[in-house]
Enzyme design. Structure first.
Site, PDB file in Angstrom:
ATOM      1  N   TYR A 111       0.772  -1.109  -0.087  1.00 18.25           N
ATOM      2  CA  TYR A 111       0.091  -0.014  -0.017  1.00 18.25           C
ATOM      3  C   TYR A 111       0.956   1.247   0.107  1.00 18.25           C
ATOM      4  CZ  TYR A 111      -3.623   3.210   1.497  1.00 18.25           C
ATOM      5  OH  TYR A 111      -4.506   4.314   1.870  1.00 18.25           O
ATOM      6  N   ASP A 112       1.604   1.256   1.024  1.00 19.45           N
ATOM      7  CA  ASP A 112       2.822   2.711   1.253  1.00 19.45           C
ATOM      8  C   ASP A 112       3.450   2.678  -0.183  1.00 19.45           C
ATOM      9  OD1 ASP A 112       1.721   1.926   3.594  1.00 19.45           O
ATOM     10  OD2 ASP A 112       3.714   2.404   4.533  1.00 19.45           O
ATOM     11  N   SER A 125     -14.576   1.504  12.721  1.00 20.47           N
ATOM     12  CA  SER A 125     -15.660   0.721  12.323  1.00 20.47           C
ATOM     13  C   SER A 125     -15.698  -0.613  13.182  1.00 20.47           C
ATOM     14  CB  SER A 125     -15.645   0.263  11.037  1.00 20.47           C
ATOM     15  OG  SER A 125     -14.316  -0.044  10.484  1.00 20.47           O
ATOM     16  N   ARG A 184     -10.763  -1.142   9.758  1.00 20.25           N
ATOM     17  CA  ARG A 184     -10.290  -0.129  10.222  1.00 20.25           C
ATOM     18  C   ARG A 184     -10.624   0.181  11.569  1.00 20.25           C
ATOM     19  NH1 ARG A 184      -9.789   3.549   5.138  1.00 20.25           N
ATOM     20  NH2 ARG A 184     -11.704   2.293   4.434  1.00 20.25           N
ATOM     21  N   ASP A 207       3.273  -0.734  12.302  1.00 26.02           N
ATOM     22  CA  ASP A 207       2.196   0.173  12.431  1.00 26.02           C
ATOM     23  C   ASP A 207       2.718   1.288  12.864  1.00 26.02           C
ATOM     24  OD1 ASP A 207      -1.005  -0.811  13.633  1.00 26.02           O
ATOM     25  OD2 ASP A 207      -0.188   1.074  14.600  1.00 26.02           O
ATOM     26  N   GLY A 223       2.997   1.571  -3.231  1.00 31.44           N
ATOM     27  CA  GLY A 223       2.156   1.610  -4.269  1.00 31.44           C
ATOM     28  C   GLY A 223       1.726   3.071  -4.279  1.00 31.44           C
ATOM     29  N   LYS A 224       1.316   3.644  -3.008  1.00 30.49           N
ATOM     30  CA  LYS A 224       0.779   4.996  -3.066  1.00 30.49           C
ATOM     31  C   LYS A 224       2.120   5.851  -3.463  1.00 30.49           C
ATOM     32  CE  LYS A 224      -3.585   4.825  -1.923  1.00 30.49           C
ATOM     33  NZ  LYS A 224      -4.768   5.644  -2.793  1.00 30.49           N
ATOM     34  N   GLY A 250      -1.479  -3.671  20.212  1.00 34.16           N
ATOM     35  CA  GLY A 250      -0.343  -3.283  20.998  1.00 34.16           C
ATOM     36  C   GLY A 250      -0.800  -2.533  22.657  1.00 34.16           C
ATOM     37  N   THR A 300      -0.796   6.708  18.041  1.00 34.06           N
ATOM     38  CA  THR A 300      -1.825   7.936  18.081  1.00 34.06           C
ATOM     39  C   THR A 300      -2.148   7.996  16.608  1.00 34.06           C
ATOM     40  OG1 THR A 300      -0.364   9.749  17.297  1.00 34.06           O
ATOM     41  CG2 THR A 300      -0.769   9.386  19.729  1.00 34.06           C
TER      42      THR A 300
HETATM   43  P1  NAD Z   1     -12.405   1.659   0.202  1.00 37.47           P
HETATM   44  O1  NAD Z   1     -11.808   0.410   0.563  1.00 37.47           O
HETATM   45  O2  NAD Z   1     -13.879   1.801   0.875  1.00 37.47           O
HETATM   46  O3  NAD Z   1     -12.834   2.149  -1.259  1.00 37.47           O
HETATM   47  C1  NAD Z   1     -11.954   1.871  -2.383  1.00 37.47           C
HETATM   48  C2  NAD Z   1     -12.640   1.483  -3.362  1.00 37.47           C
HETATM   49  O4  NAD Z   1     -11.926   1.244  -4.557  1.00 37.47           O
HETATM   50  C3  NAD Z   1     -13.564   0.325  -3.198  1.00 37.47           C
HETATM   51  O5  NAD Z   1     -14.838   0.449  -3.586  1.00 37.47           O
HETATM   52  C4  NAD Z   1     -13.086  -0.779  -4.096  1.00 37.47           C
HETATM   53  O6  NAD Z   1     -13.939  -1.834  -4.403  1.00 37.47           O
HETATM   54  C5  NAD Z   1     -12.291  -0.004  -5.155  1.00 37.47           C
HETATM   55  N1  NAD Z   1     -11.161  -0.776  -5.709  1.00 37.47           N
HETATM   56  C6  NAD Z   1     -10.087  -1.258  -5.421  1.00 37.47           C
HETATM   57  N2  NAD Z   1      -9.367  -1.837  -6.193  1.00 37.47           N
HETATM   58  C7  NAD Z   1      -9.854  -1.699  -7.287  1.00 37.47           C
HETATM   59  C8  NAD Z   1      -9.594  -1.639  -8.606  1.00 37.47           C
HETATM   60  N3  NAD Z   1      -8.406  -2.453  -9.087  1.00 37.47           N
HETATM   61  N4  NAD Z   1     -10.446  -1.389  -9.618  1.00 37.47           N
HETATM   62  C9  NAD Z   1     -11.470  -0.831  -9.325  1.00 37.47           C
HETATM   63  N5  NAD Z   1     -11.970  -0.493  -8.172  1.00 37.47           N
HETATM   64  C10 NAD Z   1     -11.127  -0.721  -7.295  1.00 37.47           C
HETATM   65  O7  NAD Z   1     -11.699   2.746   1.026  1.00 37.47           O
HETATM   66  P2  NAD Z   1     -11.736   4.346   1.356  1.00 37.47           P
HETATM   67  O8  NAD Z   1     -11.486   4.687   2.614  1.00 37.47           O
HETATM   68  O9  NAD Z   1     -13.115   4.814   0.541  1.00 37.47           O
HETATM   69  O10 NAD Z   1     -10.579   4.843   0.456  1.00 37.47           O
HETATM   70  C11 NAD Z   1     -10.739   5.566  -0.905  1.00 37.47           C
HETATM   71  C12 NAD Z   1      -9.270   6.080  -1.226  1.00 37.47           C
HETATM   72  O11 NAD Z   1      -9.088   7.081  -0.370  1.00 37.47           O
HETATM   73  C13 NAD Z   1      -8.327   5.022  -1.228  1.00 37.47           C
HETATM   74  O12 NAD Z   1      -7.580   5.330  -2.911  1.00 37.47           O
HETATM   75  C14 NAD Z   1      -7.378   5.203  -0.154  1.00 37.47           C
HETATM   76  O13 NAD Z   1      -6.085   4.854  -0.463  1.00 37.47           O
HETATM   77  C15 NAD Z   1      -7.589   6.743  -0.007  1.00 37.47           C
HETATM   78  N6  NAD Z   1      -7.344   7.053   1.505  1.00 37.47           N
HETATM   79  C16 NAD Z   1      -8.497   6.835   2.243  1.00 37.47           C
HETATM   80  C17 NAD Z   1      -8.135   7.111   3.662  1.00 37.47           C
HETATM   81  C18 NAD Z   1      -9.104   6.817   4.809  1.00 37.47           C
HETATM   82  O14 NAD Z   1      -8.832   7.026   6.028  1.00 37.47           O
HETATM   83  N7  NAD Z   1     -10.423   6.390   4.625  1.00 37.47           N
HETATM   84  C19 NAD Z   1      -7.041   7.537   4.173  1.00 37.47           C
HETATM   85  C20 NAD Z   1      -5.720   7.723   3.261  1.00 37.47           C
HETATM   86  C21 NAD Z   1      -6.189   7.238   1.776  1.00 37.47           C
HETATM   87  N1  UDP Z   2      -6.425  -1.007  15.552  1.00 35.18           N
HETATM   88  C1  UDP Z   2      -6.636  -1.484  16.740  1.00 35.18           C
HETATM   89  N2  UDP Z   2      -7.643  -2.345  16.853  1.00 35.18           N
HETATM   90  C2  UDP Z   2      -8.118  -2.455  15.509  1.00 35.18           C
HETATM   91  C3  UDP Z   2      -7.806  -2.178  14.454  1.00 35.18           C
HETATM   92  C4  UDP Z   2      -6.877  -1.291  14.521  1.00 35.18           C
HETATM   93  O1  UDP Z   2      -5.976  -1.218  17.716  1.00 35.18           O
HETATM   94  O2  UDP Z   2      -9.355  -3.419  15.556  1.00 35.18           O
HETATM   95  C5  UDP Z   2      -5.223   0.188  15.577  1.00 35.18           C
HETATM   96  C6  UDP Z   2      -4.197  -0.248  14.581  1.00 35.18           C
HETATM   97  O3  UDP Z   2      -2.985  -0.969  15.078  1.00 35.18           O
HETATM   98  C7  UDP Z   2      -3.533   1.261  14.366  1.00 35.18           C
HETATM   99  C8  UDP Z   2      -4.668   2.085  14.442  1.00 35.18           C
HETATM  100  O4  UDP Z   2      -5.697   1.530  15.411  1.00 35.18           O
HETATM  101  O5  UDP Z   2      -2.555   1.691  15.143  1.00 35.18           O
HETATM  102  C9  UDP Z   2      -5.499   2.768  13.292  1.00 35.18           C
HETATM  103  O6  UDP Z   2      -5.393   1.425  12.458  1.00 35.18           O
HETATM  104  P1  UDP Z   2      -6.050   1.588  11.065  1.00 35.18           P
HETATM  105  O7  UDP Z   2      -6.170   0.168  10.621  1.00 35.18           O
HETATM  106  O8  UDP Z   2      -7.667   2.028  11.195  1.00 35.18           O
HETATM  107  O9  UDP Z   2      -5.557   2.642  10.180  1.00 35.18           O
HETATM  108  P2  UDP Z   2      -3.930   2.647   9.726  1.00 35.18           P
HETATM  109  O10 UDP Z   2      -3.046   1.840  10.655  1.00 35.18           O
HETATM  110  O11 UDP Z   2      -3.906   2.395   8.444  1.00 35.18           O
HETATM  111  O12 UDP Z   2      -3.754   4.303  10.039  1.00 35.18           O
END
Ligand code: NAD
Ligand code: UDP
Length: 331
Positions: free
Chosen positions: A147-148, A191, A188, A293, A150-151, A207, A212
């Site tokens: 993910y990291d 949720s 996440r 993490d 790729g982004k 952990g 944070t």
């Molecule tokens: P999400 O998983 O709900 O949404 C991602 C969507 O992309 C899904 O509908 C999934 O089916 C679709 N998808 C995945 N791979 C695909 C592919 N190959 N072709 C077509 N569709 C594809 O997640 P989200 O939280 O809504 O995230 C949306 C975007 O925002 C992502 O790019 C994510 O990296 C970025 N983002 C979100 C957060 C956050 O906290 N929500 C933080 C940082 C970045």
């Molecule tokens: N986390 C947690 N319990 C869970 C899911 C996540 O304690 O059931 C922690 C996770 O280890 C991280 C933080 O919550 O430190 C945020 O996790 P999330 O997966 O939401 O996002 P990201 O790590 O990508 O910020």
């Protein structure tokens, strides 16, 4: 008569994508949501299907896609660690090939594009809070790397399509964003904790809970994205490229953080959710911290504030209450 603008939203059936589609329809756009439904659901977009200006295309962004749009919002990519680690090769491909395909589309059709990047490009950050100039501290071969990295390469592609071909692409680094329409099994933290508390199951704290995060409510993010897309290329050119803004020097290409700078430990988050659900019989239990993490995360949003005249409005307690309401109504 003014022509209706056409927008393409990749990842449009996901959590953030579906909110964005709804907002674009409200703003008068014709909207195409493109998604392979890997983590998104049709349920997220049911309410939009009656609108003649909305259409859904089942498509994988790793394959080219053609169509004439004024604006492209590139969101397709799984965002939750448990989902993006399920098929890590596909995750990197969705980010890298998906972004390249959308940049090609933007180039050939002269569309304006916003790419959704992430705070994860800073990795486990050594600079706090995270400013856009910080290059990050990222493992190339760990479980989060798909993910990291790729982004990160997606950002490189955006920067180079802009410099080499003049594509009008803007990047937004999103910090942890939450709200209604997150999938109940998204995995996440917000949720997970709400679903666990509603079902009287253990709250799984990874952990010791001292790591944070800064949590942004979805509506605040969508507002920032819409304002960013609406800015003229002239405004973008006058802001980025090494200008001095409020004590900061802007990046060479348009990239801004968005997030809510309120910083909470994950333990505090669990306690807040339990405070709002006093009837819950859930207990906090401790589970191993996943590898790589990040220990601390908080956005510096100086640039977003100056560029967009924007700042997040929804405090954590209010956003959590709305999200609890959503999950409660779905059970
Ligand atoms: P999400 O998983 O709900 O949404 C991602 C969507 O992309 C899904 O509908 C999934 O089916 C679709 N998808 C995945 N791979 C695909 C592919 N190959 N072709 C077509 N569709 C594809 O997640 P989200 O939280 O809504 O995230 C949306 C975007 O925002 C992502 O790019 C994510 O990296 C970025 N983002 C979100 C957060 C956050 O906290 N929500 C933080 C940082 C970045
Ligand atoms: N986390 C947690 N319990 C869970 C899911 C996540 O304690 O059931 C922690 C996770 O280890 C991280 C933080 O919550 O430190 C945020 O996790 P999330 O997966 O939401 O996002 P990201 O790590 O990508 O910020």
């Amino acid at each position: 008569m003014e022509e209706i603008k056409k927008a393409l939203v990749t990842g449009g059936a996901g959590f953030l994508g579906s909110h964005l589609c709804k907002r674009l329809l409200a703003d008068g756009y014709e909207v195409t949501a493109l998604d392979n439904l890997f983590t998104g659901t049709k349920e997220n977009i049911y309410e939009l299907l009656d609108d003649k200006r909305f259409s859904f295309v089942l498509h994988d962004v790793t394959q080219p896609f053609w169509g004439q749009f004024d604006e492209i919002y590139n969101l397709a990519c799984p965002a939750s660690p448990i989902h993006y680690q399920k098929n890590p090769v596909e995750t990197t491909k969705s980010s890298m090939l998906g972004t390249m395909n959308m940049l090609e589309l933007a180039l050939k059709t002269k569309a304006r594009m916003i790419h959704t990047s992430t705070s994860e490009i800073y990795g486990d950050p050594l600079v706090h809070p995270q400013i856009e100039e910080y290059w990050g501290n990222v493992n190339t071969i760990g479980l989060r790397s798909c993910y990291d990295e790729g982004k990160r390469v997606a950002e490189t592609l955006c920067a180079d399509y802009r410099r080499q071909y003049g594509v009008d692409v803007r990047m937004v680094r999103i910090f942890n964003t939450y709200g209604p329409k997150m999938h109940p099994k998204d995995g996440r933290v917000i949720s997970n904790f709400i679903m666990q508390a509603l079902a009287n199951r253990d709250i799984t704290l990874f952990g010791n809970g001292s790591q944070t995060r800064s949590f942004q409510y979805c509506d605040d993010l969508i507002e920032a994205i819409r304002r960013y897309m609406d800015l003229s290329e002239k405004k973008i050119a006058s802001f980025f490229g090494g200008k001095e803004i409020d004590g900061r020097v802007t990046p060479a290409v348009p990239v801004i953080n968005t997030g809510n700078p309120g910083e909470y430990t994950i333990k505090q988050l669990a306690e807040e959710i339990l405070r709002q659900l006093p009837e819950s019989k859930s207990k906090i239990v401790y589970r191993p911290l996943p590898s790589d993490d990040p220990k601390r995360r908080k956005p510096d949003i100086t640039l977003a504030k100056a560029l967009l005249g924007w700042e997040p409005k929804v405090p954590l307690a209010e956003g959590i209450a709305k999200t609890i309401e959503y999950f409660r109504s779905r059970r």
